[in-house]
Design a protein around this motif. Sequence first.
Motif, PDB file in Angstrom:
ATOM      1  N   GLY A 207       0.489 -21.577 -24.929  1.00 49.71           N
ATOM      2  CA  GLY A 207       0.543 -20.908 -23.737  1.00 49.71           C
ATOM      3  C   GLY A 207       0.095 -19.185 -23.894  1.00 49.71           C
ATOM      4  O   GLY A 207      -0.400 -18.834 -22.616  1.00 49.71           O
ATOM      5  N   ASP A 208      -0.217 -18.988 -24.983  1.00 52.25           N
ATOM      6  CA  ASP A 208      -0.936 -17.661 -25.416  1.00 52.25           C
ATOM      7  C   ASP A 208      -2.260 -17.806 -26.207  1.00 52.25           C
ATOM      8  O   ASP A 208      -2.174 -17.555 -27.271  1.00 52.25           O
ATOM      9  CB  ASP A 208       0.130 -16.534 -26.044  1.00 52.25           C
ATOM     10  CG  ASP A 208      -0.523 -14.985 -26.001  1.00 52.25           C
ATOM     11  OD1 ASP A 208      -1.685 -14.830 -25.426  1.00 52.25           O
ATOM     12  OD2 ASP A 208      -0.127 -14.414 -26.903  1.00 52.25           O
ATOM     13  N   PRO A 209      -3.099 -18.723 -25.695  1.00 48.98           N
ATOM     14  CA  PRO A 209      -3.824 -19.108 -26.654  1.00 48.98           C
ATOM     15  C   PRO A 209      -4.767 -18.274 -27.476  1.00 48.98           C
ATOM     16  O   PRO A 209      -5.392 -18.442 -28.475  1.00 48.98           O
ATOM     17  CB  PRO A 209      -4.852 -19.867 -25.888  1.00 48.98           C
ATOM     18  CG  PRO A 209      -4.828 -19.365 -24.351  1.00 48.98           C
ATOM     19  CD  PRO A 209      -3.471 -19.061 -24.277  1.00 48.98           C
ATOM     20  N   PHE A 210      -5.078 -16.920 -26.961  1.00 49.15           N
ATOM     21  CA  PHE A 210      -5.813 -15.960 -27.597  1.00 49.15           C
ATOM     22  C   PHE A 210      -5.113 -14.733 -28.085  1.00 49.15           C
ATOM     23  O   PHE A 210      -5.489 -14.000 -28.667  1.00 49.15           O
ATOM     24  CB  PHE A 210      -6.898 -15.312 -26.590  1.00 49.15           C
ATOM     25  CG  PHE A 210      -7.456 -16.262 -25.637  1.00 49.15           C
ATOM     26  CD1 PHE A 210      -8.439 -17.124 -26.245  1.00 49.15           C
ATOM     27  CD2 PHE A 210      -7.465 -16.166 -24.360  1.00 49.15           C
ATOM     28  CE1 PHE A 210      -8.878 -18.253 -25.554  1.00 49.15           C
ATOM     29  CE2 PHE A 210      -8.099 -17.053 -23.520  1.00 49.15           C
ATOM     30  CZ  PHE A 210      -8.982 -18.153 -24.249  1.00 49.15           C
ATOM     31  N   SER A 211      -3.648 -15.231 -28.344  1.00 50.29           N
ATOM     32  CA  SER A 211      -3.039 -14.016 -29.048  1.00 50.29           C
ATOM     33  C   SER A 211      -2.899 -12.717 -28.269  1.00 50.29           C
ATOM     34  O   SER A 211      -2.961 -11.652 -29.094  1.00 50.29           O
ATOM     35  CB  SER A 211      -2.911 -14.083 -30.423  1.00 50.29           C
ATOM     36  OG  SER A 211      -2.817 -15.301 -30.930  1.00 50.29           O
ATOM     37  N   THR A 212      -2.945 -12.715 -27.206  1.00 53.20           N
ATOM     38  CA  THR A 212      -2.972 -11.381 -26.295  1.00 53.20           C
ATOM     39  C   THR A 212      -1.813 -11.086 -25.665  1.00 53.20           C
ATOM     40  O   THR A 212      -1.759 -10.061 -24.808  1.00 53.20           O
ATOM     41  CB  THR A 212      -4.211 -11.531 -25.398  1.00 53.20           C
ATOM     42  OG1 THR A 212      -4.051 -12.723 -24.645  1.00 53.20           O
ATOM     43  CG2 THR A 212      -5.340 -11.544 -25.916  1.00 53.20           C
ATOM     44  N   GLY A 213      -0.776 -11.429 -26.070  1.00 56.59           N
ATOM     45  CA  GLY A 213       0.499 -11.148 -25.507  1.00 56.59           C
ATOM     46  C   GLY A 213       0.816 -11.772 -23.919  1.00 56.59           C
ATOM     47  O   GLY A 213       1.362 -11.246 -23.325  1.00 56.59           O
ATOM     48  N   HIS A 214       0.218 -12.907 -23.720  1.00 59.02           N
ATOM     49  CA  HIS A 214       0.470 -13.431 -22.276  1.00 59.02           C
ATOM     50  C   HIS A 214       1.236 -14.804 -22.345  1.00 59.02           C
ATOM     51  O   HIS A 214       1.377 -15.202 -23.470  1.00 59.02           O
ATOM     52  CB  HIS A 214      -1.081 -13.596 -21.683  1.00 59.02           C
ATOM     53  CG  HIS A 214      -1.768 -12.363 -21.309  1.00 59.02           C
ATOM     54  ND1 HIS A 214      -2.899 -12.224 -22.496  1.00 59.02           N
ATOM     55  CD2 HIS A 214      -1.781 -11.701 -20.457  1.00 59.02           C
ATOM     56  CE1 HIS A 214      -3.256 -11.108 -21.918  1.00 59.02           C
ATOM     57  NE2 HIS A 214      -2.805 -10.573 -20.838  1.00 59.02           N
TER      58      HIS A 214
END
Length: 618
Positions: A207-214
């Motif tokens: 659910g946070d596929p780019f590891s951006t804290g979403h």
Amino acid sequence: MRATLFIPLFFLTITCLSQHQPLVGKSHTVNLKSITQKDKRYFEIQHLESPVPGGDSERDHLLKLKQQISSKYGRKSHLINQKSSSAAPDPIIQNGYEGSYPTGSVPCDNTLAISNSGLVMTARNSSYMIYDTQADSALVVGPLRDFIPGIPGSLNDYDPKVIYDPMEDRFVLIFLLGNAPPSTYIVTCFPETSDPTGDWNVYFLDGDPFSTGHWSDYPAIALSEEELFITINLLVPGGSWQTSFHQTLIWQIDKMDGYSGNPTLNSVIWEDNTEGGIKIRNMHPVRGGIYPKGPNQFFLSNRNFALESDSIYLVEITNTIASGTATRNITLLHSGNNYYLAPSARQSISDSLQTNDSRVLGGIWENDEIHFVQNCMDTASGNSAVYHGIISGISSGSYVCSGDYVRDAVKDYGYPNIAHIGETASDDKYILSFEYVSPVDSAGTACVFYDGVDYSNFNMIRKGEGVLNALSGTQERWGDYTGIHKKYNQPCSVWSCGTFAKSDNSYASWVSEIRTQSADCSSSIGIDEKPSTFSEFKLYPNPSADLIDLKFVMEKTGDASICIYDISGRQIEQLFNGNVKKGENLLTFSVNHLSAGSYQLTIVTDEEEIAVKSFIRK
């Protein structure tokens, strides 16, 4: 691997024209038949209210906007109901059943799909049911956590979506798990066979596929001939409505990988979906009407938070992952008829029902048109209504968009969905289902029939018995969506699932069949589709406009008759009548002389064994 959850997650990102290719590893296989009552996690404490789409700050902002537009277009009480002398005929509401389950939270978030053999899979927050309409009994009932045994109960599961694949005779189920990074997932479940009570292959999409804290919120799904598409919103935890929305993503997934239980899913994420520098928010994939489309896939969005607008965004993915040539096109259209932010719906008590924003809630692509529905305001009455949009010129790319309103002088309508109910691809016939309520009408579920020109009367599917009153405060959750699904081998039949208020003021789900009044719709196509008595019985490609291969295995040498039937049960053609040898057999036949639509192929042996398969002539 995330050690605390024991969920294998592999991630590799390849950037190319706003595409990213995640490597999604299979988590586990679960067999629903093997789950005992003791295994079911009835004891888990669930938060009564599921996460609000976009977060609490978005809800607060929406309330302020709704107050603004309600002050501009106040409610009126002197209008008459929408009904013209040329109105379409009313659909036939068949018997239904209650699809609720005791662990569900609010809102219900109803979703539904029906197979060609008459199995209905429903889900809601946070449970599921598989129901056999032929036997009139539930096969499996349980919490969504049946699909994720061993996952900590502290991670909430919510926002389920289910769909049926008529090409592979399988359901697909997805739901969300957790709503705070790094513990945020899209749980994606593929059955290994056409038996939905058996083995399911389960994958955890990050659910946070780019590891951006979403975290991922509000999924929607569609199937094409070869792929599964999921749209999802990335949000910032705890942010304001202006800053919490990051972007809407499109997941494009090879569905056969999931059915086969491959160790990894071949998938692509489409990001940076913008037009004119504006992020496109809350996209919804468009489903095929008569049958899944492909290889191209369309998506719809609008200006969800605008007080009023006529802007519609049409997004197209032009090919499959396997092709290596997929591109994305984004077009801004204008319908000419504005949609307006819907007011909160009124009950007989002071607690009103939330109608959320104006996002697209359902879309169908058939006969070179896309039909879609969303919440809106009817400015003539000031009530909450349904906006029905139509985009024509799909094949040429010369798009023309228009919009109309389904409304009532007294009732508030909300959370619509749409399904094609035509007998052929050229039939512009649709069922629009929705929920309704008023100060004198308990919350229930209803529908109208659209015949390509006009709408039918309001048709009640399930009358409410009380009010919806589960939360503290002055507003109750009502949506966030309803379910509707075509029965592919019975073209003028759809099934719906919506919310109604019970006499104890609790939320319940009602499942019902809806049919048109066509004489050809009194029964299924030909003979009801039955499980094959042959060890193998396949049709490929399906659908087809030219040749189809029938592959089947005879247990012993004997006579067999192979025939094609139309939707009325009339025999169209006998393809073969003679002796067939034991073992694997192949018959290739042409369908180019048939009219576009649905058919069934039957094999009858000298021992009267019958096998039936549906196919589509494109």
